[in-house]
Write an enzyme that holds these catalytic residues in place. Structure first.
Site, PDB file in Angstrom:
ATOM      1  N   SER A  97       0.839  -1.207   0.000  1.00  0.00           N
ATOM      2  CA  SER A  97       0.000   0.000   0.000  1.00  0.00           C
ATOM      3  C   SER A  97       0.873   1.256   0.000  1.00  0.00           C
ATOM      4  CB  SER A  97      -0.962   0.001   1.193  1.00  0.00           C
ATOM      5  OG  SER A  97      -0.247  -0.167   2.379  1.00  0.00           O
TER       6      SER A  97
ATOM      7  N   ASP B 265       7.194   2.548   6.606  1.00  0.00           N
ATOM      8  CA  ASP B 265       7.091   1.940   5.274  1.00  0.00           C
ATOM      9  C   ASP B 265       7.568   2.915   4.196  1.00  0.00           C
ATOM     10  OD1 ASP B 265       5.823   0.024   6.750  1.00  0.00           O
ATOM     11  OD2 ASP B 265       3.814   0.533   6.058  1.00  0.00           O
TER      12      ASP B 265
HETATM   13  C1  GLA Z   1       2.706  -1.597   9.054  1.00  0.00           C
HETATM   14  C2  GLA Z   1       2.580  -0.079   9.173  1.00  0.00           C
HETATM   15  C3  GLA Z   1       3.916   0.543   9.601  1.00  0.00           C
HETATM   16  C4  GLA Z   1       4.496  -0.146  10.826  1.00  0.00           C
HETATM   17  C5  GLA Z   1       4.479  -1.659  10.637  1.00  0.00           C
HETATM   18  C6  GLA Z   1       4.884  -2.406  11.886  1.00  0.00           C
HETATM   19  O1  GLA Z   1       3.541  -1.938   7.990  1.00  0.00           O
HETATM   20  O2  GLA Z   1       2.148   0.463   7.960  1.00  0.00           O
HETATM   21  O3  GLA Z   1       3.751   1.917   9.803  1.00  0.00           O
HETATM   22  O4  GLA Z   1       3.803   0.239  11.992  1.00  0.00           O
HETATM   23  O5  GLA Z   1       3.202  -2.146  10.260  1.00  0.00           O
HETATM   24  O6  GLA Z   1       6.192  -2.124  12.205  1.00  0.00           O
END
Ligand code: GLA
Length: 380
Positions: A112, A156
């Protein structure tokens, strides 16, 4: 897709250490790797957006010059989200006509954030908007939080935008200071294994936002017990509360909240140790800390599923795996591991046979891929 003017590659990401702490302004690490999202596009003069996906059904059409629309619950929401976030700061007059394609199954690799980043970069290009790397990160993140509705941090997007081949991203999500740390020449070679459990839907997936709220509740508890002034809930982060305050108050809090805080403070320590291990070329220790991080996700953060926990337990017994953990939000999807490239095939065989013996229902959907670190999102 030769008939399009531009091509963006936006990689997926993995986070070996520093999981579930970005939304509390913690310390994180990550890699971008050589699989991700490709977006081929040509700007449109009239503001229209037309997109096809080679991964999902249907076509998407909207107009960037019109006000932001409500979410529709399909893959087009990510392009609409990019428009929403860019329009907060810029006037958009041109749209894009293009095709998007993902290279691995969805779940745990932040596809995403990878698509949001690609759309932000494409719409910015079409409208002659120059964004710094941090602005791309912030815009894609704002789209995900405010438009898509996940109360996540910037882990991310930061890995996807800032990642560099053979380097670890070390980011403080509070100050937004980061370092790209090149692999120590003494460190052995490694590859990244992505192990898809086969579980793509889970009833607990919505617990992501609940965990974020539990962390903030733990912070509020600690502040209230020690007479600190409370901030509004959305401005409350565990990072603002010293570890000593946690030590003083953890017995008083409902254990559920104390466990979330325990994950945060212990992960902080692991990231610090892990960065030193990386800098000194100690891949064994770095991997061990990643395993410990996953253990804390299971015990303290309470995410995972039977399937992911089974893979984690098998990984720990596998010769040639330095370390690894659940990927992404950790409720479904995938585990990741850092592996010795010479032992890939025996790792594949061992995990596949042991996992499918326990979960034969995933015979068709279980997958293992081996990938290499790569540079962040870019025009190709
Ligand atoms: C998802 C969220 C991130 C982070 C991870 C866990 O990927 O989008 O922001 O919190 O989980 O580390």
């Amino acid at each position: 897709m030769e008939n399009h003017q531009y091509h963006i590659f936006s990689p997926y990401r993995v986070c070996p250490l520093g999981a579930h702490v970005d939304h509390q302004h913690g310390l994180v690490t990550g890699f971008a790797f050589d699989k991700g999202v490709d977006l081929w596009f040509t700007p449109t003069e009239d503001g229209s957006v037309h997109l096809k996906s080679l991964t999902f059904e249907g076509e998407i059409s909207f107009d960037v010059t019109k006000p932001s629309q409500v979410k529709e619950g399909n893959w087009g929401d990510y392009a609409r989200g990019a428009k929403y976030a860019l329009k907060k700061r810029f006037e958009l007059t041109r749209g894009i006509e293009g095709v998007i394609k993902g290279s691995l199954p969805v779940g745990g690799l932040s596809s995403s954030a990878a698509v949001l980043t690609a759309y932000v970069m494409a719409l910015a290009k079409a409208n002659n908007i120059t964004l710094s790397k941090m602005e791309v990160i912030k815009t894609a993140s704002q789209a995900e939080r405010e438009y898509i509705g996940l109360t996540n941090g910037i882990l991310d997007q930061a890995c996807i935008v800032l990642g560099e081949k053979d380097s670890l991203l070390f980011l403080d999500t509070d100050t937004e200071q980061y370092r790209i740390i090149k692999k120590n020449p003494r460190m052995p070679e490694f590859e990244i294994a992505i192990i898809f459990s086969g579980l793509t839907r889970s009833l607990v997936s919505s617990d992501y936002n609940l965990r974020v709220a539990e962390c903030k509740t733990a912070a509020w508890n600690m502040m209230a017990y020690t007479g600190m002034p409370l901030k509004s809930f959305d401005k409350t982060y565990l990072r603002d509360i010293p570890k000593e305050t946690y030590d003083l108050t953890k017995e008083k809090m409902p254990p559920r909240f104390a466990r979330r805080a325990e994950h945060f403070y212990s992960e902080y320590k692991r990231v610090r140790k892990g960065v030193t291990a990386w800098e000194t070329g100690n891949l064994n220790l770095f991997g061990q800390l990643s395993f410990e991080s996953c253990q804390s996700s299971i015990k303290n953060y309470e995410c995972g599923s039977e399937e992911l926990i089974a893979i984690y337990n098998i990984m720990k017994q596998c010769d040639g795996i330095y370390g690894g953990r659940f990927s992404g939000a950790g409720f479904k999807g995938a585990c990741i591991a850092l592996v010795d490239p010479a032992k890939k095939e025996q790792i594949r065989e061992q995990i596949t046979s042991e996992y499918l013996r326990m979960f034969p229902e995933y015979t068709e959907s279980f997958e293992i891929h081996f990938c290499k670190t790569d540079d962040g999102a870019r025009f190709v």
